[in-house]
Write a protein that holds these residues in place. Structure first.
Motif, short mmCIF file in Angstrom:
data_model
loop_
_atom_site.label_atom_id
_atom_site.label_comp_id
_atom_site.label_asym_id
_atom_site.label_seq_id
_atom_site.Cartn_x
_atom_site.Cartn_y
_atom_site.Cartn_z
N THR A 160 6.05 -5.48 -6.45
CA THR A 160 7.43 -5.85 -6.78
C THR A 160 7.49 -7.34 -7.12
O THR A 160 6.74 -8.15 -6.55
N ALA A 161 8.35 -7.68 -8.07
CA ALA A 161 8.49 -9.07 -8.49
C ALA A 161 9.25 -9.87 -7.43
O ALA A 161 10.15 -9.35 -6.76
N ILE A 162 8.86 -11.15 -7.29
CA ILE A 162 9.51 -12.03 -6.31
C ILE A 162 9.89 -13.35 -6.99
O ILE A 162 9.50 -13.62 -8.13
N ASP A 163 10.63 -14.16 -6.28
CA ASP A 163 11.04 -15.47 -6.76
C ASP A 163 9.80 -16.31 -7.11
O ASP A 163 8.91 -16.48 -6.26
N PRO A 164 9.71 -16.83 -8.34
CA PRO A 164 8.53 -17.61 -8.72
C PRO A 164 8.34 -18.89 -7.93
O PRO A 164 7.27 -19.50 -7.96
N GLU A 165 9.36 -19.33 -7.21
CA GLU A 165 9.24 -20.53 -6.38
C GLU A 165 8.45 -20.26 -5.10
O GLU A 165 8.06 -21.19 -4.39
N MET A 166 8.20 -19.00 -4.79
CA MET A 166 7.53 -18.66 -3.54
C MET A 166 6.04 -18.97 -3.62
O MET A 166 5.34 -18.51 -4.53
N PRO A 167 5.50 -19.76 -2.66
CA PRO A 167 4.04 -20.00 -2.63
C PRO A 167 3.31 -18.67 -2.40
O PRO A 167 3.61 -17.93 -1.46
N ARG A 214 13.25 7.14 2.75
CA ARG A 214 12.06 6.95 3.56
C ARG A 214 10.85 6.77 2.64
O ARG A 214 9.85 7.49 2.73
N MET A 215 10.94 5.77 1.77
CA MET A 215 9.94 5.57 0.73
C MET A 215 8.54 5.32 1.28
O MET A 215 7.55 5.67 0.65
N ALA A 216 8.44 4.73 2.47
CA ALA A 216 7.13 4.44 3.04
C ALA A 216 6.35 5.71 3.35
O ALA A 216 5.13 5.67 3.51
N LEU A 217 7.03 6.85 3.46
CA LEU A 217 6.37 8.11 3.78
C LEU A 217 5.99 8.91 2.53
O LEU A 217 5.43 10.00 2.65
N CYS A 218 6.27 8.37 1.35
CA CYS A 218 5.99 9.09 0.11
C CYS A 218 4.51 9.40 -0.03
O CYS A 218 3.66 8.55 0.21
N LEU A 244 0.81 -1.22 0.00
CA LEU A 244 0.00 0.00 0.00
C LEU A 244 0.85 1.27 0.00
O LEU A 244 0.36 2.34 -0.37
N SER A 245 2.11 1.18 0.42
CA SER A 245 2.96 2.38 0.44
C SER A 245 3.64 2.56 -0.91
O SER A 245 4.86 2.44 -1.04
N GLY A 270 6.44 -0.49 8.68
CA GLY A 270 7.80 -0.95 8.97
C GLY A 270 8.87 -0.10 8.33
O GLY A 270 10.02 -0.52 8.23
N MET A 271 8.50 1.14 7.90
CA MET A 271 9.45 2.02 7.20
C MET A 271 10.16 1.25 6.08
O MET A 271 11.37 1.31 5.90
N ASN A 272 9.34 0.53 5.30
CA ASN A 272 9.91 -0.38 4.30
C ASN A 272 10.49 0.35 3.10
O ASN A 272 10.16 1.49 2.80
N ARG A 273 11.37 -0.36 2.42
CA ARG A 273 11.82 -0.05 1.06
C ARG A 273 11.48 -1.30 0.28
O ARG A 273 12.31 -2.13 -0.02
N PHE A 274 10.17 -1.45 -0.01
CA PHE A 274 9.65 -2.78 -0.33
C PHE A 274 10.25 -3.43 -1.58
O PHE A 274 10.34 -4.65 -1.63
N PRO A 275 10.69 -2.70 -2.61
CA PRO A 275 11.30 -3.41 -3.74
C PRO A 275 12.58 -4.17 -3.34
O PRO A 275 12.98 -5.12 -4.00
N VAL A 276 13.21 -3.72 -2.26
CA VAL A 276 14.40 -4.42 -1.73
C VAL A 276 14.00 -5.38 -0.62
O VAL A 276 14.45 -6.53 -0.57
N ASP A 277 13.14 -4.92 0.28
CA ASP A 277 12.81 -5.71 1.48
C ASP A 277 12.04 -6.98 1.15
O ASP A 277 12.31 -8.05 1.71
#
Length: 362
Positions: free
Chosen positions: A147-154, A99-103, A85-86, A306-313
């Motif tokens: 953000t894209a993730i490993d396709p092996e992830m359920p 501080r991308m979560a505050l954008c 959502l951020s 969580g003050m995320n940087r979600f494309p990395v986190d």
């Protein structure tokens, strides 16, 4: 597509057939695989937080990219993705200072007057809640909201990373910046609190104390890495935490959204400790530090998402799961179809289970 629509606050969600738009520039159409039920959704459904209706809630989702609009560069058709959502613009002051979560970049949302992304068959616009609307078979979002993730992830487990895990783990990794050996107390053992406990274990916390009034939640906390538990509603909860840590904890994380739980978090701190409030409190409430707390060098902070940087986190959290470090399986109490979503929220109101996840047919 089928979606769960909030028609009026205080009423059960209605399962309706809606029409979703085609992707515009920088937009991504996602076939939703799973969406977790978050207490934040319940705040909107019950009317504690106002929102225009009709609208489709849901913000803890994962799925597969079906189509992309022009200018999209970060994902492609067929990618497995997690939404967040951020959404971030990438060039405002908050984004460029990490501080991308505050954008608050308006360009990740459709401009005023633009057609709604969703509508009823008769053309009535249906609002998109928190830029996502995950309680639907499809989502149309800005590319900077996924953000894209490993396709092996359920994908049922990946959906939890979209909010609960990003918020709880992010508080530990990003906001607290926990140093191995430091002590942690987590107040509230719902999805966010349990994720924080698991992350504290991964980060090497010396002692992890879980505070919750329900024995079954405290049991889950021990399974996810807590070393000790206390009854959060006990009159002696603060004293117990201070005694077992010989002076208080370095970090206390509040994951409930009540002033009393924030007070417990502050009271459990040692001199120089930091309390991080994650829970969504009523908008009129305030929390703070006393003059004595300030003299003791205690600190109080918020950590939105969580003050995320979600494309990395998020890809890192997926990797933690695939390597057996992050326990998402324990967080899922039940998997339900969209038609049972109101049952899932009733389970949440009871407070005895961790996470219910809506799973869509693929």
């Amino acid at each position: 597509m089928k979606a769960a629509v909030l028609v009026q606050a205080g009423q059960p969600l209605a399962i309706e057939d809606l029409v979703i738009d085609t992707p515009g520039p920088h937009e991504v159409l996602i076939r939703t695989a799973a969406c977790g039920l978050c207490h934040s959704d319940l705040h909107f459904i019950d009317g504690a937080y106002p929102h225009a209706v009709p609208a489709v809630p849901g913000h803890e989702a994962a799925g597969i990219v079906e189509a992309v609009g022009s200018e999209v560069r970060t994902v492609k058709v067929g990618d497995a993705v997690v939404t967040c959502l951020s959404a971030f613009c990438g060039h405002c002051e908050f984004c460029v200072t990490g501080r991308m979560a505050l954008c608050l970049g308006a360009e990740t949302r459709r401009s005023r007057g633009a057609p709604s992304r969703m509508s009823r068959p008769d053309g009535t616009p249906v609002g998109q809640m928190l830029n996502l609307s995950g309680f639907a078979e499809q989502m149309l979002v800005h590319e900077h909201a996924c953000t894209a993730i490993d396709p092996e992830m359920p994908l049922d487990r990946a959906s939890l990373i979209g909010c609960a895990v990003t918020t709880g783990a992010g508080a530990v990794f990003n906001a607290c910046k926990l140093v191995p050996g430091e002590t942690v107390a987590v107040v509230g053992c719902g999805g966010v609190g349990l994720a924080a406990i698991n992350a504290a274990k991964i980060a090497g916390a010396g002692r992890i104390i879980a505070a919750d009034p329900l024995p079954e939640k405290r049991e889950l906390a021990m399974k996810l890495g807590a070393t000790d538990t206390v009854d959060a509603l006990s009159d002696t909860a603060t004293a117990e935490i201070v005694e077992m840590t010989k002076g208080g904890v370095d970090h206390a994380i509040e994951a409930v959204g009540r002033p009393s739980s924030a007070a417990l978090a502050v009271g459990a701190l040692r001199r120089g400790g930091t309390a991080t409030v994650l829970g969504m409190m009523p908008l009129t409430e305030k929390v703070g530090l006393s003059a004595l707390d300030l003299l003791a060098g205690k600190k109080l902070q918020g950590a939105f998402m969580g003050m995320n940087r979600f494309p990395v986190d998020m890809p890192r959290l997926v990797d933690f799961y695939l390597r057996g470090m992050l326990d998402l399986d324990t967080l899922i109490a039940e998997r339900i179809p969209l038609e049972r979503i109101n049952d899932g929220f009733e389970t949440m109101r009871g407070g005895h289970a961790a996470r219910s996840v809506v799973v869509f047919a693929q």
